[in-house]
Design an enzyme around this catalytic site. Structure first.
Site, PDB file in Angstrom:
ATOM      1  N   LYS A 100       0.883  -1.208  -0.072  1.00 48.96           N
ATOM      2  CA  LYS A 100      -0.117   0.054   0.129  1.00 48.96           C
ATOM      3  C   LYS A 100       0.881   1.325  -0.164  1.00 48.96           C
ATOM      4  CE  LYS A 100      -4.136  -1.150  -0.424  1.00 48.96           C
ATOM      5  NZ  LYS A 100      -4.929  -1.692  -0.027  1.00 48.96           N
ATOM      6  N   LYS A 106      -9.454  -4.867  -7.687  1.00 46.15           N
ATOM      7  CA  LYS A 106     -10.326  -3.998  -8.110  1.00 46.15           C
ATOM      8  C   LYS A 106      -9.164  -2.743  -8.525  1.00 46.15           C
ATOM      9  CE  LYS A 106     -12.538  -4.856  -4.124  1.00 46.15           C
ATOM     10  NZ  LYS A 106     -13.023  -5.035  -2.668  1.00 46.15           N
ATOM     11  N   LYS A 161      -2.807 -10.809  -8.894  1.00 46.90           N
ATOM     12  CA  LYS A 161      -4.066 -11.188  -8.399  1.00 46.90           C
ATOM     13  C   LYS A 161      -5.204 -10.411  -8.759  1.00 46.90           C
ATOM     14  CE  LYS A 161      -5.096  -9.426  -4.440  1.00 46.90           C
ATOM     15  NZ  LYS A 161      -5.473  -8.740  -3.283  1.00 46.90           N
TER      16      LYS A 161
HETATM   17  P1  TYM Z   1     -10.911  -7.658   0.285  1.00 47.07           P
HETATM   18  O1  TYM Z   1     -12.111  -6.526   0.336  1.00 47.07           O
HETATM   19  O2  TYM Z   1      -9.753  -7.032  -0.458  1.00 47.07           O
HETATM   20  O3  TYM Z   1     -11.259  -8.950  -0.380  1.00 47.07           O
HETATM   21  C1  TYM Z   1     -12.360  -9.672   0.330  1.00 47.07           C
HETATM   22  C2  TYM Z   1     -12.197 -11.216   0.197  1.00 47.07           C
HETATM   23  O4  TYM Z   1     -11.800 -11.629  -1.122  1.00 47.07           O
HETATM   24  C3  TYM Z   1     -10.762 -12.408  -1.373  1.00 47.07           C
HETATM   25  N1  TYM Z   1     -10.243 -12.093  -2.561  1.00 47.07           N
HETATM   26  C4  TYM Z   1      -9.558 -13.102  -3.396  1.00 47.07           C
HETATM   27  N2  TYM Z   1      -9.616 -14.431  -3.298  1.00 47.07           N
HETATM   28  C5  TYM Z   1      -9.017 -14.871  -4.443  1.00 47.07           C
HETATM   29  N3  TYM Z   1      -8.633 -14.432  -5.447  1.00 47.07           N
HETATM   30  C6  TYM Z   1      -8.353 -12.973  -5.610  1.00 47.07           C
HETATM   31  N4  TYM Z   1      -7.984 -12.449  -6.559  1.00 47.07           N
HETATM   32  C7  TYM Z   1      -9.055 -12.060  -4.362  1.00 47.07           C
HETATM   33  N5  TYM Z   1      -9.423 -10.705  -4.370  1.00 47.07           N
HETATM   34  C8  TYM Z   1      -9.758 -10.691  -2.933  1.00 47.07           C
HETATM   35  C9  TYM Z   1      -9.813 -11.756   0.024  1.00 47.07           C
HETATM   36  O5  TYM Z   1      -8.817 -12.709   0.132  1.00 47.07           O
HETATM   37  C10 TYM Z   1     -10.732 -11.588   1.026  1.00 47.07           C
HETATM   38  O6  TYM Z   1     -11.266 -12.932   1.579  1.00 47.07           O
HETATM   39  N6  TYM Z   1      -8.643  -7.022   4.575  1.00 47.07           N
HETATM   40  C11 TYM Z   1      -9.668  -7.622   4.088  1.00 47.07           C
HETATM   41  C12 TYM Z   1     -11.021  -7.197   4.606  1.00 47.07           C
HETATM   42  C13 TYM Z   1     -11.216  -7.603   6.127  1.00 47.07           C
HETATM   43  C14 TYM Z   1     -11.187  -8.865   6.714  1.00 47.07           C
HETATM   44  C15 TYM Z   1     -11.505  -8.651   7.939  1.00 47.07           C
HETATM   45  C16 TYM Z   1     -11.485 -10.085   6.160  1.00 47.07           C
HETATM   46  C17 TYM Z   1     -11.413  -6.698   7.185  1.00 47.07           C
HETATM   47  N7  TYM Z   1     -11.614  -7.335   8.306  1.00 47.07           N
HETATM   48  C18 TYM Z   1     -11.600  -9.866   8.923  1.00 47.07           C
HETATM   49  C19 TYM Z   1     -11.663 -11.382   7.036  1.00 47.07           C
HETATM   50  C20 TYM Z   1     -11.796 -11.127   8.286  1.00 47.07           C
HETATM   51  C21 TYM Z   1      -9.774  -7.332   2.471  1.00 47.07           C
HETATM   52  O7  TYM Z   1      -9.254  -6.174   2.364  1.00 47.07           O
HETATM   53  O8  TYM Z   1     -10.326  -7.798   1.554  1.00 47.07           O
END
Ligand code: TYM
Length: 327
Positions: free
Chosen positions: A112, A195, A192
């Protein structure tokens, strides 16, 4: 009484098939066994610059995607993180037992900083602590996530361990649950799906969007002409077949690629059919939900009301353990 676990998604844009295959699909499968808490983590999304006028829309969009994908509000708790203030309350307490050096080594923080060198704020640095608080507040033993979140889960286990060592046994150490779609690559075939990289197929893409995106999606770069044999092991389309297509189709495409008996266009067509089949009902249900946003708001309000007493009970225990509860 069923156990809870927490998993979440940032409302930082539309959800893509990586989010669905890596996380949401697993959540849906677990909602009979647990009473999961699914959070739209708006406070996490504030760590990068955003337009306040758009945040509400993005939260509703994410909620509609969850519901369209099969999240059942009678089994699961669907809530917005900022509606349950105990998340930030617990994060503060966890801050006080977290060494700064440990946070500076988290790979997502370093990434980031590279992406937003002009906005390296405290929230960004502290992001994993708030995430640990999200998870521990509901005493989660499992957390279904994509592979990119594994370092955050390792960190969460450390936070739980440190808290238990300092203040007494309070939290379980949660384990990540990864699916076969735990790491979906983007259409560039290298990064990966994300967005922020604009390499996504979204859960509300039309058939035409999917067709156009797949037509230009990267395959084995060494396969230049139809008659050249390809290497399915390094082709991202083949990777996607592993999640979308039947074992027979996967075999036909992989063998056909090696022998040059199937071209990339035909191989993509098979994948496209499955993608369209999966996305069409999600897209329609989501549009239907967004046409009645008040119903979605009601579900979120009810979700926060169910989450609050669970969060409060943990905080009462935590406040006693850390010695700040004198009343
Ligand atoms: P975020 O919003 O980036 O993504 C949400 C979920 O989607 C999964 N993901 C993917 N899985 C497979 N391939 C991909 N290309 C891919 N892109 C995203 C992420 O692994 C995630 O499970 N920090 C977290 C949000 C969060 C969270 C939490 C998650 C905040 N508190 C507590 C679990 C538990 C995040 O930025 O996810």
């Amino acid at each position: 009484m069923k156990k809870h676990f927490f998993s979440g998604i940032q409302p930082s844009g539309k959800l893509h098939i990586g989010n669905y295959l890596g996380a949401i699909k697993q959540w849906i499968a677990l909602q009979d066994q647990y009473e999961p808490v699914f959070g739209i983590v708006d406070y996490h999304a504030m760590t990068v610059r955003y337009d306040p006028a758009e945040m509400g829309e993005r939260v509703l969009d994410a909620a509609a995607s969850y519901l369209a994908a099969g999240l059942d509000p009678s089994k699961s708790i669907l809530m917005v993180q900022s509606d349950v203030p105990e998340h930030t309350e617990l994060a503060w307490i966890m801050n006080c037992i977290t060494p700064m050096g440990r946070l500076s080594r988290i790979p997502t923080f370093k990434e980031k900083v590279r992406q937003h060198p002009d906005n390296v704020n405290m929230g960004l640095f502290d992001y994993p602590v708030l995430m640990a608080a999200d998870i521990l507040l509901y005493k989660s033993e499992i957390v279904p996530v994509g592979e990119d979140q594994v370092p955050h889960l390792e960190f969460t286990r450390e936070v739980a361990r440190r808290f238990n060592a300092v203040f007494g046994e309070t939290f379980p150490e949660p384990a990540e649950v990864l699916s076969t779609g735990a790491r979906i690559l983007g259409l560039d075939g290298v990064n990966k799906m994300s967005k922020s990289l604009d390499n996504c197929i979204y859960l509300d893409d039309t058939d035409e969007d999917i067709r156009k995106k797949l037509a230009t999606a990267f395959t084995d770069p060494a396969r230049k002409r139809r008659d050249d044999p390809g290497d399915p092991d390094i082709c991202n389309i083949m990777n996607l077949h592993r999640v979308f297509s039947t074992p027979e189709e996967q075999k036909r495409c992989a063998e056909g690629c090696r022998e040059a008996s199937i071209g990339c266009v035909d191989c993509k067509k098979i994948l496209m059919g499955h993608m369209m089949e999966m996305i069409a009902p999600l897209r329609e249900r989501k549009a239907d939900l967004l046409a009645r946003p008040d119903d979605v708001r009601d579900i979120l309000r009810a979700g926060a009301e169910r989450a609050r007493p669970i969060a409060r009970a943990t905080m009462d225990e935590v406040r006693r353990a850390v010695g700040v509860s004198v009343t």
